[in-house]
Write a protein that holds these residues in place. Structure first.
Motif, PDB file in Angstrom:
ATOM      1  N   ALA A   1      14.581 100.487  29.231  1.00  0.00           N
ATOM      2  CA  ALA A   1      15.412  99.300  29.401  1.00  0.00           C
ATOM      3  C   ALA A   1      15.646  98.670  28.039  1.00  0.00           C
ATOM      4  CB  ALA A   1      14.753  98.297  30.347  1.00  0.00           C
ATOM      5  N   GLY A   2      16.825  98.074  27.899  1.00  0.00           N
ATOM      6  CA  GLY A   2      17.175  97.424  26.646  1.00  0.00           C
ATOM      7  C   GLY A   2      18.491  96.702  26.782  1.00  0.00           C
ATOM      8  N   THR A   3      19.210  96.584  25.655  1.00  0.00           N
ATOM      9  CA  THR A   3      20.536  95.967  25.671  1.00  0.00           C
ATOM     10  C   THR A   3      21.554  96.940  25.098  1.00  0.00           C
ATOM     11  OG1 THR A   3      20.183  94.906  23.525  1.00  0.00           O
ATOM     12  CG2 THR A   3      19.666  93.598  25.487  1.00  0.00           C
TER      13      THR A   3
ATOM     14  N   ASP B   1      26.741  85.323  28.430  1.00  0.00           N
ATOM     15  CA  ASP B   1      25.309  85.353  28.698  1.00  0.00           C
ATOM     16  C   ASP B   1      24.880  86.785  29.000  1.00  0.00           C
ATOM     17  OD1 ASP B   1      25.582  82.618  28.530  1.00  0.00           O
ATOM     18  OD2 ASP B   1      24.390  82.214  30.322  1.00  0.00           O
ATOM     19  N   TYR B   2      23.618  87.109  28.719  1.00  0.00           N
ATOM     20  CA  TYR B   2      23.130  88.460  28.992  1.00  0.00           C
ATOM     21  C   TYR B   2      21.627  88.441  29.239  1.00  0.00           C
ATOM     22  CZ  TYR B   2      21.498  88.504  24.134  1.00  0.00           C
ATOM     23  OH  TYR B   2      20.865  88.212  22.958  1.00  0.00           O
TER      24      TYR B   2
ATOM     25  N   HIS C   1      25.139  93.660  27.628  1.00  0.00           N
ATOM     26  CA  HIS C   1      24.499  93.797  28.940  1.00  0.00           C
ATOM     27  C   HIS C   1      23.042  94.185  28.742  1.00  0.00           C
ATOM     28  CE1 HIS C   1      28.438  94.286  31.017  1.00  0.00           C
ATOM     29  NE2 HIS C   1      28.769  94.968  29.923  1.00  0.00           N
ATOM     30  N   GLY C   2      22.187  93.787  29.670  1.00  0.00           N
ATOM     31  CA  GLY C   2      20.901  94.429  29.817  1.00  0.00           C
ATOM     32  C   GLY C   2      21.173  95.742  30.544  1.00  0.00           C
ATOM     33  N   PHE C   3      20.337  96.754  30.313  1.00  0.00           N
ATOM     34  CA  PHE C   3      20.516  98.015  31.034  1.00  0.00           C
ATOM     35  C   PHE C   3      19.158  98.630  31.325  1.00  0.00           C
ATOM     36  CE2 PHE C   3      19.738  99.856  26.916  1.00  0.00           C
ATOM     37  CZ  PHE C   3      19.109 101.057  27.197  1.00  0.00           C
ATOM     38  N   THR C   4      19.154  99.532  32.293  1.00  0.00           N
ATOM     39  CA  THR C   4      18.008 100.382  32.547  1.00  0.00           C
ATOM     40  C   THR C   4      18.536 101.787  32.779  1.00  0.00           C
ATOM     41  OG1 THR C   4      16.013 100.741  33.856  1.00  0.00           O
ATOM     42  CG2 THR C   4      17.931  99.864  35.026  1.00  0.00           C
ATOM     43  N   SER C   5      17.752 102.780  32.395  1.00  0.00           N
ATOM     44  CA  SER C   5      18.154 104.175  32.566  1.00  0.00           C
ATOM     45  C   SER C   5      16.933 104.989  32.976  1.00  0.00           C
ATOM     46  CB  SER C   5      18.726 104.717  31.253  1.00  0.00           C
ATOM     47  OG  SER C   5      19.070 106.083  31.387  1.00  0.00           O
ATOM     48  N   TYR C   6      17.134 105.835  33.973  1.00  0.00           N
ATOM     49  CA  TYR C   6      16.071 106.722  34.439  1.00  0.00           C
ATOM     50  C   TYR C   6      16.698 108.049  34.836  1.00  0.00           C
ATOM     51  CZ  TYR C   6      12.218 108.558  37.219  1.00  0.00           C
ATOM     52  OH  TYR C   6      11.224 109.359  37.713  1.00  0.00           O
ATOM     53  N   GLN C   7      16.235 109.106  34.236  1.00  0.00           N
ATOM     54  CA  GLN C   7      16.723 110.462  34.483  1.00  0.00           C
ATOM     55  C   GLN C   7      18.251 110.544  34.382  1.00  0.00           C
ATOM     56  OE1 GLN C   7      14.927 111.528  38.269  1.00  0.00           O
ATOM     57  NE2 GLN C   7      13.124 112.312  37.216  1.00  0.00           N
TER      58      GLN C   7
END
Length: 182
Positions: free
Chosen positions: A102-104, A133-134, A112-118
């Motif tokens: 997770a990061g930006t 805003d983020y 944006h904030g983001f998350t990534s998995y596989q």
């Protein structure tokens, strides 16, 4: 010149990772690793390209960090592994024990904030937040289903804390599955 060494994360076995930065210029930075049995650091990376992040270490021993906008994983067996990720991220702020990151990220001028998995990327946008805003992640729980962080306004000021939780129609907590290659 002289160097400043900082530990930034430690796993349950006592292995730690951090950065070595040339002072006072900050021009050269490297990822370092400390084995629980040996206090002498081992350099894990080539010179980091900006922007870069502090490294994270999993209980498996895998190390994650960002250099030049690319997220990099150093698997337990050694070597370097560029894994499926969003293109050019702004920050890598958290890594779960199963490899969720997770990061930006800035897309089309919007942060944006983001998350990534596989390889599956999801933006973590704050509902009904004012334009600009983020969300910036700070941590992910062990199984990867809860991410905490801060709501920032367009001027970079902290508005408050935020928790994102993976939604599930089942009552049990739905965890990410452990990757075999970590």
């Amino acid at each position: 010149g002289s160097f400043m060494t900082t530990a930034t994360d430690i796993n349950d076995a006592g292995a730690a990772v951090g950065t070595v930065i040339q002072t006072p210029t900050g021009e050269s930075a490297f990822i370092t690793y400390w084995n629980a049995a040996n206090a002498s650091p081992t350099v894990l990376s080539n010179k980091l390209a900006g922007p870069y992040s502090n490294p994270h270490i999993l209980n498996s021993g895998a190390v994650y960090y960002m250099s030049g906008g690319s997220m990099i994983r150093i698997p337990v067996m050694g070597g370097t592994d560029y894994f499926v990720q969003p293109p050019y991220v702004d920050s890598l702020d958290a890594v779960s024990q199963v490899g969720r990151v997770a990061g930006t990220i800035t897309v089309g001028g919007v942060k944006h904030g983001f998350t990534s998995y596989q390889g599956n990327v999801a933006y973590l946008d704050i509902p009904n937040a004012p334009s600009g805003d983020y969300f910036r992640p700070a941590d992910i729980n062990t199984c990867g289903n809860i991410i905490v962080g801060a709501h920032f306004n367009s001027n970079g000021g902290v508005v408050g804390g935020v928790i994102f939780r993976k939604s599930s129609s089942v009552l049990a907590i739905q965890c990410d599955q452990q990757l075999l290659t970590q």
